[in-house]
Structure formats: structure tokens, C-alpha cells
Design an enzyme around this catalytic site. Structure first.
Site, short mmCIF file in Angstrom:
data_model
loop_
_atom_site.label_atom_id
_atom_site.label_comp_id
_atom_site.label_asym_id
_atom_site.label_seq_id
_atom_site.Cartn_x
_atom_site.Cartn_y
_atom_site.Cartn_z
CD1 TRP A 1 -0.61 39.83 33.32
CD2 TRP A 1 -1.76 40.93 31.76
NE1 TRP A 1 -0.97 41.04 33.86
CE2 TRP A 1 -1.67 41.74 32.93
CE3 TRP A 1 -2.44 41.43 30.66
CZ2 TRP A 1 -2.25 43.01 33.00
CZ3 TRP A 1 -3.02 42.69 30.74
CH2 TRP A 1 -2.93 43.47 31.88
CG ASP A 2 3.78 40.35 34.03
OD1 ASP A 2 2.71 39.75 34.23
OD2 ASP A 2 4.36 41.00 34.92
CD GLU B 1 -3.83 40.64 39.82
OE1 GLU B 1 -3.64 39.63 39.13
OE2 GLU B 1 -2.96 41.14 40.57
CE LYS C 1 -1.56 44.64 41.63
NZ LYS C 1 -1.54 43.17 41.82
CD GLN C 2 -2.76 46.35 35.72
OE1 GLN C 2 -2.01 45.69 36.40
NE2 GLN C 2 -2.70 46.37 34.41
#
Length: 752
Positions: free
Chosen positions: A345-346, A485, A597-598
């Protein structure tokens, strides 16, 4: 390790040049070999070559990766393969081979010119026998002709008199992290030209490359071909004396069977027609000048920010495919092997905004990759028991799922990877990119012919993926992984649910628009996708009844069901550290704690920022920022944090997060830059500057800026294309709010 919270960070000052366009290395440090190989990567939208030395170095990580050249591999299904090395150029002085690990390096400078797309290296070398010579190496991967690569080596004798030889060849069978992917079909040489014909072992992709040498400064020099059948090499010899300079040019052409039917024939033919190095270089420089005219950002008052921003933009502009809509940009660009060159998805969420606003043709090309993957997305949905199109979490050449299902841990135990099964937000991420490309460009024909099909068929998938919760009278999306994640197999992930709600609402709006503007095209598409009024009714019902746990007073959104019941920790208890908290605690233990993680929720509030007020943003910022692993979590987070900190008028925090993103490769902030460029972070850097510090918003009257510049930024200049018109922004500290200045063709002039 860089402490990016300090204003005057200890960024390797040798890497900064006051001009603002040059990455400069003035001392060679073998312990940073692989990091610097990443930094000095060159790409041209077709291939990328790591910044290894032409003559080689012990244990270097040589790599040339070509978009779309995949081959089968265990566990990860397929990977971008390390292609034959085109760099080898060996200089031998009186029987001693020049190398950075022999003799003595008296002077050294390596330079990446971001404006021109050139890597150069200057060395004064004292050989083991006491001979002193100057070497100037220079190379580029042509942006004007993606099949052309070139090296120029200039040799000057300081005190040496005698024979020097130069050998140029290929490394025909490089491995990819220990895996062999090539067999040589044919190789040879004739009339000052050598060639190589290879084929991948499983995918059957052929590669053809050819090279020639041109000598300047010695009319008596001859060029011969050695080792014709084993390893063809072009060799030339010179008699040197003090003060003599000779220049050798190595011109290489490269094609694959993805480009032409017979790549070796195309390479040889193209090479025969190629002009001298200087002519090729002029075309390459002109191509880069055209790109920078629309995509440059000028920052006055902060040289560190200026150079690091340009570096990040350079790597994205260099790797973006221009002539092939069957490929996309891997997370490490074409600069390293991590993630096997798979597509995530980056690209859609982090990289595409930069290209959509400054190079829309490149953005459209990348979205075409997703359109070409629709058949695979439909297969994936069907195999999982759903309808419509469900994009792969990791994809490659076909668009089929290539996420490993099981991977061995350091102890050899197999670990189940669920991302390919349930990290379904990739599907709405693609739809989001489609929508925002259309909203930015007003490319109605593309939306009619390609985008709408992606948008509607992914909406059909969501219709089949949701579940009705009779007790709550709401729709759930169960068993997923959000962007964070650290937590898998969760229910009602807020990012996923609310983005899907947006998706279905937008699909209904798109349907209405097409009914008015392109009714015939809509009728054909509805028939192709079997869209009925019942689908529209269902989309309406679902988007009205999504479950989200949000505090009505504060606006605080629970990341997923049960998140607030997880164990809270004190991050300070684990400092200092050099790895992620998941790396320290383990996967299962981290899954049971409020360690991000984010931050899913903050990412949601950024993507849908027009829907949420300041109180909601502040509440979620205060809660989730302190629970995020900023230093060793995801490299995708800091740039987004920078933008939201600007929205909250927290300029110091914004600048600190910005530096974490901007310096992630140059400074090796996460100690993993050796693996390759952080492409998503690079795209996030552009967003942090434009949507964060510049405060750009789109209005019905055009783009406006409400800047919140770092205190040391005296000026910020850039351009955007919106609705097919260019707008220039020239922001200064005293600027409060300004409309973009509409221009037809304005070139930014760097005044630093």
C-alpha cells in the site's frame, strides 16, 4: 545514532553540501559500506543500481534491479532478481589492480548530484609500489533513454610512468541473497563490442546487454576482446607518464523480453547507434531538468532540510516507471532486496500524492498497474469466498497474492503470517488513491475508462466482506489487520471500518456522477460487473450502520474492539534500545499490549481530515502518540505525525517527526538503510512539507496554503498541478493564508 529531537542534529556533515543539490562523502568508511551503497543508488524508471564501486570491493552488495523482472523463490513465491552487473571497470597500474582496499587513499570524494542524476568519485591513490594517480569516475542511468547506462573513467598520472590497462565487462550471474536466478544463453564479442544473453530460471525472462569502450587522450590505444566464450572483456592499454590524462567511456545498453521480442538483438543494435558519453549525458541532464522544474521544493534557511527533502524526492522521481504500466514502486525502490520487490500500500497512500500533484502522468501509470491487477484481485476474492475485487497485500507481476504464509523465525520455527489473508485495508487504499487522483486531476476520461471499474468492484467486495451484528444492529468487519501490524486478527479496526464507510459513500457519489455525465459507459460497466440497484441499496445501508467505538464527548476512537483493555506500558522502561518493542518483547507479547507500530487512528484522521474536528484530532493525538514506537516502529509513521502536529500547532514536534522521516536514509535513523531506500517515508516527506508545514488544502477556488513553517525556514517554494492548472506557492514566515498563484509555466530558481 541520530537524536532527531535536537535542532542542530549531528547529521554527517560530510554528506551536506551548501549548494543544496549534492550528497557528498569525503571519507570512505568500510563499516558503512552497505549504507552508502543505498545512498548512492541511481535509477531511471526502468532499473536501479546500488552505489557500489566500479572496480568492486570485498563483501559489497552489488545490485541492479529491473522493474518487473521477477523469478520464483521459496516461501515468498517470487522476487525481483539481481540482474547482471553492468558496472565492472578495472584499472591495473603496473600489474597492481586499483582498489579502495589496497595502497593508500590520499584524497577521496564521492558525490551524488541530485539535480543532474550523476554519481561521481574522485580519488588520489598511492599504489602499494608507490605510484600516485588521480581517478575520476562518473556514471548515470539515462533518464532520457531507459535502456542506456554509461560510465566515464578519467585517469591522470601524478608520478607514474609505465603501463596501465583498463578492463570492462559484466558479472553475468549474480545471486539474489544467495539464490541463483540466471542461466547464460549466449555471450561473446566482436569489433569492440561485447554482449551477454541471459534468461531467468523459472519465469523465462530474457535479458540482453551489450557494451563498448571509447578511449580519449591516447590515439595509439587499441581495444581488444578477451575471454570471448567464458567472460567477454574489453581491454585497452596505455603508456603513461607524469601529467598524462586518459579518459575511458563504457557505454552499456540493456533490454529484456518484457520490452522487446529479442532483447540481445535490440541491445546490440541500440549500442551501435549510440553517440559519445557527453551527448548521452546532455540528454540525461535535460530530462532531469524537465522533471525538477515541476517537482522541486526550495527551502531557504535550513540546509539540512533542503538537501534531505531533495534527496527523498530524487529517489522517488528516479524510480517511478514511465513506460510500463505493468509495474509499480517497491517499498525499497530498486535499491535493495528487502520485501523481495513486492508491491504494498506504500505506493498508493504515501508515494502517489507527490506524483499526482507534480507528475500526474507517472501517477496515472502507477494506477494502471492496479487496473491491470483486477483479474488477480477478483481471483483472490473468489478464493476467499467473497465477491468483487480484493487486492493482494503483496503483489508482483500478475497481481496475485505473494505474501508468505509461513516464515521461519531465527530459531527455525515456522511463524504464520496473516497479512495476505486479512490485511484487507489494501483494497480501500487502492480505491482512495483512485479517487484522489481523479479529484486532483479531473481526468474524467480515465475515471470513466479505468478508475470506476476499480472503485465499483472493490465496493462489491466490501459489501460481501461485512457482517451484520444483530445485537448491535450494525455492520462489522471481523478478523483483520490494520496498518498497525503489532496487532493481528482484530475485530472492527477503526481505520478499516471508517475507510470502507468512506469508500461506499464515494462509490454512491461516483455512480450518480457517471449517470449524469457518462450514462452509456455506466450501463456497460454495470452490466460487466453485474451491478444492480440492490448493490446501491446495500452500500447505502452498510455505510450508515458501521460499528465504531468513539467517545461522543471527546471524540476518542478505539483502534479496534478491546484495544482499551490491553496492557499499557511505560515506554521509558525499555530505553535505551536499538530495535523495535516488538523485537524486544516478541510478537505475541506485543499483541497483548498498547504498543503501536504505527497509529491506525491518526492515519485515518489524516486521510479523512476534512471529516474530523480539532477536538477529535487532539484527543486521539494525545492518546495514541505516546503509545507509538516512533524510533523503531514503522518508517511510515513519522511523516504523518509531522502533518498532524502542524494541524495541532505543535511546530517543534512536527519538525522532530519530519526529521525522522527526512533523514531515515541519509542518517540511517533506523539502522536499516543498508537494505534500501525507504520509499513510503520519502513520499511522506513531500506530504509533510506541502500538507503539513505549507498547510495546503484544496478548495473549490483552487489550492490554498495556511503555512506553519519551522522557525528557521525563511522561505518555502513549490508547485502543484490541480485540475490541469499549475499553481505556485512562495511562502515566508509572515505568510498567514494565501491562494496558489496560477501559472502556465514558471520555473523555480534556487537562490540558496
Amino acid at each position: 545514532m541520530l537524536d532527531v529531537s535536537i535542532k542542530n542534529s549531528q547529521l554527517n556533515q560530510q554528506l551536506l553540501n551548501t549548494i543544496g543539490w549534492n550528497i557528498v562523502e569525503t571519507e570512505f568508511n568500510p563499516t558503512k559500506l552497505h549504507h552508502q551503497e543505498t545512498i548512492f543508488t541511481l535509477s531511471n524508471g526502468y532499473l536501479g543500481t546500488r552505489g557500489t564501486f566500479e572496480e568492486g570491493y570485498p563483501n559489497d552488495s552489488v545490485a541492479t534491479l529491473i522493474h518487473g523482472v521477477y523469478d520464483d523463490v521459496e516461501i515468498a513465491y517470487t522476487e525481483l532478481v539481481n540482474c547482471p552487473n553492468w558496472l565492472p571497470l578495472v584499472v591495473t597500474v603496473a600489474g597492481e589492480r586499483f582498489s579502495m582496499d589496497s595502497g593508500e587513499i590520499i584524497n577521496y570524494e564521492r558525490r551524488l548530484d541530485l539535480r543532474l542524476g550523476i554519481v561521481s568519485r574522485d580519488i588520489r591513490w598511492l599504489s602499494p609500489k608507490g605510484h600516485t594517480l588521480d581517478f575520476h569516475f562518473e556514471r548515470f542511468t539515462s533518464l532520457a533513454d531507459r535502456h542506456v547506462l554509461a560510465i566515464r573513467c578519467q585517469i591522470t598520472s601524478i608520478n607514474f610512468e609505465g603501463d596501465i590497462s583498463v578492463e570492462a565487462g559484466f558479472d553475468a550471474k549474480p545471486d539474489t541473497q544467495g539464490v541463483q536466478h540466471w542461466r547464460t544463453i549466449n555471450q561473446g564479442g566482436i569489433d569492440r563490442i561485447i554482449w551477454l544473453q541471459n534468461q531467468t530460471l523459472h519465469s523465462g525472462i530474457q535479458l540482453g546487454m551489450a557494451a563498448k569502450l571509447v578511449v580519449e587522450g591516447d590515439e595509439t590505444a587499441t581495444i581488444r576482446i578477451d575471454n570471448v566464450t567464458v567472460s567477454p572483456t574489453l581491454t585497452t592499454n596505455f603508456q603513461f607518464f607524469p601529467g598524462k590524462t586518459v579518459t575511458v567511456e563504457k557505454i552499456v545498453t540493456l533490454f529484456t523480453s518484457r520490452d522487446v521480442e529479442i532483447p540481445i538483438a535490440a541491445a546490440i543494435q541500440r549500442l551501435a547507434d549510440e553517440p559519445r558519453y557527453s551527448t548521452l549525458l546532455a540528454a540525461h541532464i535535460a530530462a532531469w531538468e524537465r522533471v525538477w522544474q515541476d517537482s522541486d521544493i526550495i527551502i531557504e534557511g535550513d540546509r539540512q532540510a533542503q538537501l534531505s527533502v531533495r534527496y527523498n524526492l530524487f529517489q522517488l522521481l528516479a524510480v517511478a516507471p514511465r513506460h510500463d504500466n505493468r509495474v509499480s514502486i517497491p517499498p525499497k525502490t530498486l535499491s535493495g532486496f528487502a520485501y523481495r520487490g513486492h508491491i504494498f500500500w506504500d505506493t498508493e497512500i504515501f508515494i502517489l500524492p507527490f506524483l499526482t500533484f507534480t507528475q500526474p502522468a507517472l501517477a496515472r501509470n502507477l494506477l494502471a498497474y492496479r487496473y491491470n491487477c483486477l483479474s488477480a484481485a477478483r481471483r483472490k476474492a473468489q478464493e476467499a469466498g467473497y465477491q468483487g475485487a480484493m487486492f493482494a497485500w503483496e503483489s508482483a507481476s500478475t497481481g496475485d497474492e505473494v505474501t508468505p504464509r509461513w516464515v521461519p523465525d531465527p530459531n527455525g520455527n515456522l511463524v504464520r503470517i496473516w497479512c495476505g489473508d486479512i490485511e484487507v485495508h489494501i483494497t480501500v487504499d487502492v480505491a482512495y488513491a483512485v479517487w484522489h487522483y481523479w479529484q486532483t486531476t479531473k481526468d474524467d476520461e480515465w475515471m470513466r475508462d479505468y478508475g470506476a471499474e476499480i472503485f465499483f468492484d472493490t465496493a462489491v467486495f466490501w459489501e460481501s466482506r461485512v457482517q451484520w451484528n444483530q445485537e448491535r444492529h450494525s455492520y462489522d468487519i471481523l478478523d483483520v489487520i490494520g496498518p498497525d501490524e503489532n496487532h493481528d486478527r482484530v475485530n472492527n479496526n477503526a481505520f478499516t471500518n471508517l475507510m470502507v464507510q468512506w469508500h461506499l459513500q464515494s462509490a454512491l457519489a461516483l455512480f450518480d456522477w457517471m449517470q449524469q455525465v457518462y450514462p452509456e459507459a455506466l450501463a456497460q460497466l454495470a452490466q460487466k460487473l453485474n451491478l444492480t440497484p440492490e448493490n446501491l441499496h446495500q452500500w447505502t445501508q452498510i455505510q450508515e450502520r458501521f460499528f465504531v467505538n468513539q467517545n461522543a464527548k471527546t471524540g476518542l476512537i478505539e483502534q479496534f474492539e478491546g484495544f482499551f483493555q490491553l496492557e499499557d506500558i511505560n515506554f521509558a522502561d525499555y530505553e535505551p534500545r536499538t530495535k523495535s518493542l516488538q523485537g524486544l518483547l516478541g510478537i505475541e507479547a506485543t499483541n497483548q499490549k498498547q504498543i503501536l507500530k504505527q497509529p491506525d487512528v491518526l492515519m485515518l484522521l489524516y486521510l479523512l481530515r476534512s471529516r474530523y474536528n480539532q477536538q477529535t484530532l487532539a484527543s486521539n493525538w494525545d492518546y495514541y502518540t505516546q503509545r507509538t514506537d516512533h524510533t523503531y516502529g514503522s518508517s511510515l509513521g513519522p511523516a504523518i505525525h509531522a502533518i498532524l502536529a502542524c494541524d495541532l500547532n505543535q511546530p517543534n514536534q512536527a519538525y522532530n517527526h519530519f526529521l525522522r522521516a527526512a533523514l531515515v536514509d541519509l542518517e540511517d535513523v533506523r539502522s536499516n538503510a543498508a537494505e534500501g531506500i525507504h520509499a513510503a517515508s520519502a513520499g511522506g516527506v513531500w506530504q509533510a512539507v506541502v500538507f503539513g508545514f505549507a498547510g495546503v488544502r484544496m478548495t473549490e477556488f483552487g489550492p490554498i496554503a495556511c503555512p506553519n513553517l519551522p522557525h528557521n525556514w525563511k522561505r518555502l517554494q513549490f508547485r502543484l498541478q490541480w485540475h490541469n492548472e499549475w499553481y505556485e506557492f512562495d511562502l515566508q514566515q509572515e505568510t498567514e493564508m494565501v491562494m496558489g498563484k496560477e501559472v502556465s509555466a514558471v520555473k523555480l530558481i534556487d537562490k540558496t
